[in-house]
Design an enzyme around this catalytic site. Structure first.
Site, PDB file in Angstrom:
ATOM      1  CG  ASP A 110      -1.981  -1.241   1.010  1.00 32.84           C
ATOM      2  OD1 ASP A 110      -2.419  -1.357  -0.107  1.00 32.84           O
ATOM      3  OD2 ASP A 110      -2.447  -1.276   2.467  1.00 32.84           O
ATOM      4  NE  ARG A 111      -1.291   7.488  -0.982  1.00 32.21           N
ATOM      5  CZ  ARG A 111      -1.324   8.220   0.245  1.00 32.21           C
ATOM      6  NH1 ARG A 111      -0.050   9.101   0.273  1.00 32.21           N
ATOM      7  NH2 ARG A 111      -2.108   8.627   0.743  1.00 32.21           N
TER       8      ARG A 111
END
Length: 203
Positions: A110-111
């Site tokens: 995930d970012r």
């Protein structure tokens, strides 16, 4: 601004067949994190820009590379991020090696998650490594999470399923204040370890 066939028009202009409407917006992408070495002023002059990677490359060979992805940096262009993504940053740094079509996704983070990311240099390698990760064949994924508040060490069920059972992907382990992890029976076989582990923070 809005243009009709590349031209400004009055508000009472009537749209005709064949007209092309374009809407141009000037937008800045959100800032993202990069490797500490790439932000060092001593590395920002001359040819050093081509030597110092924007993200830390932990390993590289003819088949794949392993990078330490900082938090805030997405893997692929998405949402408000286009140029500020891992693949685009690498492509901009060395287009002849990492340009479009030369890197392939093996797995994603995930970012807002930092950590090691495997990137293949061919679609065949990406499929092979991706299958190993999915099957946990000779590899494992460990997540370190900082927890604020009272951590439910005695958690027995989640979503009605026994935690740690074959039907539930999560198992919780505790890191003591001296950062020693309870390894249980010490089994070294990744297939027998939990798919995901969440660790309370070291003090």
């Amino acid at each position: 601004r809005i243009l009709v066939s590349g031209k400004k028009v009055d508000c009472d202009h009537k749209i005709k067949g064949g007209d092309e409407l374009t809407h141009t917006v000037h937008r800045h992408e959100p800032a993202v994190g990069l490797a500490d070495t790439s932000l060092d002023d001593s590395n920002q002059s001359g040819d050093n820009l081509q030597v110092v990677p924007p993200v830390e490359i932990v390993h590289e060979d003819d088949s794949f590379l392993v990078v330490d992805k900082p938090a805030t940096l997405p893997i692929h262009p998405c949402g408000g991020y286009n140029f500020n993504s891992l693949f685009e940053v690498l492509s901009h740094w060395k287009r002849e090696l990492y340009g479009s079509g030369k890197l392939f996704t093996v797995h994603r983070l995930d970012r807002l998650t930092s950590g090691l990311v495997l990137i293949a240099k061919s679609s065949a390698t990406a499929r092979s490594l991706g299958k190993c990760i999915m099957d946990r064949d000779g590899c494992e994924k460990i997540y370190l999470s900082r927890v604020k508040g009272h951590f439910p060490l005695n958690l027995q069920k989640m979503d009605g399923v026994n935690v740690g059972s074959d039907n539930h992907p999560w198992e919780f382990q505790y890191i003591s204040p001296d950062c020693e992890v309870d390894q249980g029976d010490g089994d070294s076989n990744p297939k027998k370890r939990p798919k995901h582990s969440i660790f309370p923070p070291c003090q």
